[in-house]
Write an enzyme that holds these catalytic residues in place. Structure first.
Site, PDB file in Angstrom:
ATOM      1  N   PHE A 136       0.884  -1.169   0.000  1.00 55.82           N
ATOM      2  CA  PHE A 136       0.000   0.000   0.000  1.00 55.82           C
ATOM      3  C   PHE A 136       0.923   1.221   0.000  1.00 55.82           C
ATOM      4  O   PHE A 136       1.899   1.257   0.752  1.00 55.82           O
ATOM      5  CB  PHE A 136      -0.864  -0.026   1.259  1.00 55.82           C
ATOM      6  CG  PHE A 136      -1.884   1.070   1.312  1.00 55.82           C
ATOM      7  CD1 PHE A 136      -3.115   0.912   0.714  1.00 55.82           C
ATOM      8  CD2 PHE A 136      -1.596   2.271   1.955  1.00 55.82           C
ATOM      9  CE1 PHE A 136      -4.058   1.926   0.760  1.00 55.82           C
ATOM     10  CE2 PHE A 136      -2.539   3.293   2.003  1.00 55.82           C
ATOM     11  CZ  PHE A 136      -3.776   3.114   1.399  1.00 55.82           C
ATOM     12  N   ASP A 155       2.103  -4.902   8.884  1.00 56.50           N
ATOM     13  CA  ASP A 155       0.970  -4.004   8.691  1.00 56.50           C
ATOM     14  C   ASP A 155      -0.277  -4.883   8.601  1.00 56.50           C
ATOM     15  O   ASP A 155      -0.410  -5.688   7.671  1.00 56.50           O
ATOM     16  CB  ASP A 155       1.175  -3.187   7.411  1.00 56.50           C
ATOM     17  CG  ASP A 155       0.056  -2.189   7.191  1.00 56.50           C
ATOM     18  OD1 ASP A 155      -1.097  -2.508   7.541  1.00 56.50           O
ATOM     19  OD2 ASP A 155       0.322  -1.106   6.645  1.00 56.50           O
ATOM     20  N   TYR A 172     -10.473   1.477  10.932  1.00 57.76           N
ATOM     21  CA  TYR A 172     -11.698   1.909  10.228  1.00 57.76           C
ATOM     22  C   TYR A 172     -12.102   0.959   9.106  1.00 57.76           C
ATOM     23  O   TYR A 172     -13.067   1.204   8.418  1.00 57.76           O
ATOM     24  CB  TYR A 172     -11.549   3.343   9.693  1.00 57.76           C
ATOM     25  CG  TYR A 172     -10.311   3.610   8.864  1.00 57.76           C
ATOM     26  CD1 TYR A 172     -10.239   3.188   7.551  1.00 57.76           C
ATOM     27  CD2 TYR A 172      -9.229   4.286   9.399  1.00 57.76           C
ATOM     28  CE1 TYR A 172      -9.104   3.427   6.790  1.00 57.76           C
ATOM     29  CE2 TYR A 172      -8.091   4.535   8.652  1.00 57.76           C
ATOM     30  CZ  TYR A 172      -8.036   4.104   7.344  1.00 57.76           C
ATOM     31  OH  TYR A 172      -6.913   4.342   6.600  1.00 57.76           O
ATOM     32  N   LYS A 173     -11.330  -0.134   8.913  1.00 54.26           N
ATOM     33  CA  LYS A 173     -11.685  -1.111   7.879  1.00 54.26           C
ATOM     34  C   LYS A 173     -12.547  -2.205   8.523  1.00 54.26           C
ATOM     35  O   LYS A 173     -13.678  -1.932   8.896  1.00 54.26           O
ATOM     36  CB  LYS A 173     -10.413  -1.621   7.221  1.00 54.26           C
ATOM     37  CG  LYS A 173      -9.732  -0.496   6.414  1.00 54.26           C
ATOM     38  CD  LYS A 173      -8.356  -0.820   5.894  1.00 54.26           C
ATOM     39  CE  LYS A 173      -7.825   0.405   5.140  1.00 54.26           C
ATOM     40  NZ  LYS A 173      -6.384   0.299   4.834  1.00 54.26           N
ATOM     41  N   ARG A 205     -12.394  -4.281  -6.527  1.00 51.54           N
ATOM     42  CA  ARG A 205     -12.256  -4.960  -5.234  1.00 51.54           C
ATOM     43  C   ARG A 205     -13.617  -5.115  -4.565  1.00 51.54           C
ATOM     44  O   ARG A 205     -14.422  -4.181  -4.550  1.00 51.54           O
ATOM     45  CB  ARG A 205     -11.374  -4.144  -4.273  1.00 51.54           C
ATOM     46  CG  ARG A 205      -9.946  -3.962  -4.688  1.00 51.54           C
ATOM     47  CD  ARG A 205      -9.103  -3.446  -3.516  1.00 51.54           C
ATOM     48  NE  ARG A 205      -9.755  -2.382  -2.762  1.00 51.54           N
ATOM     49  CZ  ARG A 205      -9.303  -1.895  -1.613  1.00 51.54           C
ATOM     50  NH1 ARG A 205      -8.200  -2.376  -1.075  1.00 51.54           N
ATOM     51  NH2 ARG A 205      -9.942  -0.923  -0.993  1.00 51.54           N
TER      52      ARG A 205
HETATM   53  C1  LIG Z   1      -5.610   1.418   4.644  1.00 50.24           C
HETATM   54  C2  LIG Z   1      -4.137   1.217   4.760  1.00 50.24           C
HETATM   55  C3  LIG Z   1      -3.313   2.216   5.289  1.00 50.24           C
HETATM   56  C4  LIG Z   1      -3.899   3.536   5.685  1.00 50.24           C
HETATM   57  O1  LIG Z   1      -3.049   4.371   6.363  1.00 50.24           O
HETATM   58  P1  LIG Z   1      -3.630   5.728   6.952  1.00 50.24           P
HETATM   59  O2  LIG Z   1      -2.514   6.335   7.644  1.00 50.24           O
HETATM   60  O3  LIG Z   1      -4.801   5.369   7.815  1.00 50.24           O
HETATM   61  O4  LIG Z   1      -4.111   6.541   5.802  1.00 50.24           O
HETATM   62  C5  LIG Z   1      -1.954   1.940   5.423  1.00 50.24           C
HETATM   63  N1  LIG Z   1      -1.435   0.744   5.047  1.00 50.24           N
HETATM   64  C6  LIG Z   1      -2.217  -0.226   4.511  1.00 50.24           C
HETATM   65  C7  LIG Z   1      -1.619  -1.538   4.107  1.00 50.24           C
HETATM   66  C8  LIG Z   1      -3.579  -0.012   4.336  1.00 50.24           C
HETATM   67  O5  LIG Z   1      -4.339  -0.952   3.796  1.00 50.24           O
END
Ligand SMILES: *Cc1c(COP(=O)(O)O)cnc(C)c1O
Length: 394
Positions: free
Chosen positions: A125, A194, A219-220, A366
């Site tokens: 990501f 992560d 938040y997911k 997705r």
């Molecule tokens: C959703 C997600 C993020 C989001 O990071 P934020 O700091 O909340 O914007 C980071 N890493 C991964 C792998 C994600 O899926």
């Protein structure tokens, strides 16, 4: 089609988590398959937030900081701990995932003096890669992007830390945490996981696998609400050597002493930085209540079954007009990614039909399946709507 309808009805009728859906306030007629990006709110959340605003803020005002707010990051962290296999005192909720990746990576490099490389998942990501790049520059280390399957090719006595995603955000592939953690450790490196797409998806064993550090979104699949603060895990054995770069007063040993110099708190609180975002944090706290009545093993079993059923529907109703990118074996999280050159337009068409998934550039659709509130009939309806949209486009 008739057999799929029958299968969906049977699976929904036998679903041990079916009752949990009642805890969510979902709009009738909408098939929501984007809980991997923004989870839906459990019913109890709105009233709880109102209580926080009206009473804790409105009436108790500044007194709420000592009455309950200041310790909320650790308190909410303790509710996430069992979901990631962490004993108490090792998880705190603070800041965003991006910020926590920064803290974790710098701390890991500081734990490994003399080692000059940071290894990062090449398909990560974006924010993880961007932050790793900046940490490399700040710490005078070199960034080595690599696909997780080829980790062996880059690990060496120069590797300070490896940063990997447990579930790939684009393909939905699940990586083997035990095996990859062991590889990093065999090279004498630290590993940061992560967990954004695996927290709330499957049982995770951070303590048992001796993971060094982990971060994740709330938040997911944890339904904490838009921009809810993230969590960070620092195991007890590493807390004393965990020196994170954001030495704000929130992580100080005695914040209210207002001392001139920084001294980190002895435990997990040292991973905090500044004043917690109480409204988001307590929204998350309220949302986490649904996990009290569910077993992650059931969530995992249903997530695999839902995604498998969706893939079967896609095979039967669409065939090879789309490519299923997500592994068909158990090496997947709770999302299915499909590849099609017009993915963006297809997602827009589906949204117009009340089927909400999302698009990732350049060609991925997705669909996230949240076992707490998605049904097998949702999976069938999504595949069927996509089949209709593809037929109409021909
Ligand atoms: C959703 C997600 C993020 C989001 O990071 P934020 O700091 O909340 O914007 C980071 N890493 C991964 C792998 C994600 O899926």
């Amino acid at each position: 089609m008739a057999d799929l309808i029958e299968r969906a009805a049977k699976l929904d009728a036998e679903d041990p988590l079916a009752h949990v859906r009642d805890e969510f306030d979902l709009e009738p007629g909408v098939v929501y398959l984007d809980g991997n990006s923004l989870g839906a709110p459990p019913r109890g959340v709105a009233a709880r937030v109102e209580e926080v605003v009206r009473h804790q803020w409105g009436r108790r005002l500044i007194r709420s900081w000592t009455e309950s707010w200041w310790s909320a990051p650790e308190r909410v962290g303790e509710k996430i701990a069992p979901l990631v296999g962490a004993a108490p005192g090792q998880v705190v909720v603070a800041d965003s995932t991006s910020v926590n990746i920064f803290k974790a990576l710098v701390a890991a490099v500081r734990m490994a003096p003399g080692r000059r490389e940071i290894v990062v998942d090449a398909g990560t990501f974006p924010t993880d890669g961007y932050i790793a790049e900046s940490v490399a520059e700040l710490t005078g280390t070199v960034l080595r992007p690599v696909p997780p399957d080829e980790l062996d090719d880059v690990l060496s006595d120069q590797t300070a830390v490896v940063l990997l995603n447990h579930v790939d955000y684009k393909t939905g592939r699940l990586y083997d945490m035990a095996a990859l953690t062991a590889k990093a450790h065999a090279a004498g490196a630290r590993i940061v996981w992560d967990l954004c797409h695996s927290a709330g998806v499957l049982p995770i064993e951070l303590d048992a696998l001796k993971v060094d550090l982990a971060v994740g979104c709330t938040y997911k699949f944890l339904n904490g609400g838009p921009g809810a603060p993230a969590f960070i895990y620092v195991p007890r054995e590493l807390q004393e050597s965990f020196r994170q770069p954001l030495s704000g007063w929130g992580g100080h040993r005695d914040p209210f002493a207002m001392a001139p110099g920084y001294e980190p708190a002895p435990g997990i609180a040292r991973a905090r930085a500044g004043t917690p975002d109480i409204l988001s944090l307590l929204t998350l706290d309220a949302a986490l209540a649904v996990w009290r009545q569910v077993d992650l093993a059931d969530v995992r079993a249903k997530g695999l079954a839902l995604t498998e059923f969706f893939i079967d529907c896609v095979d039967e109703l669409i065939g090879d007009a789309v490519e299923v990118v997500t592994p068909r074996d158990d090496r997947r999280g709770h999302q299915v990614s499909l590849r099609h050159p017009d993915a963006g337009a297809l997602v827009a068409e589906l949204t117009a039909r009340q089927v909400i998934g999302d698009f990732r550039t350049p060609d991925v659709l997705r669909f996230g399946f949240a076992p707490l509130y998605n049904r097998y009939q949702d999976a069938l309806q999504a595949a069927n709507s996509l089949a209709e949209v593809l037929t109409a486009a021909r």
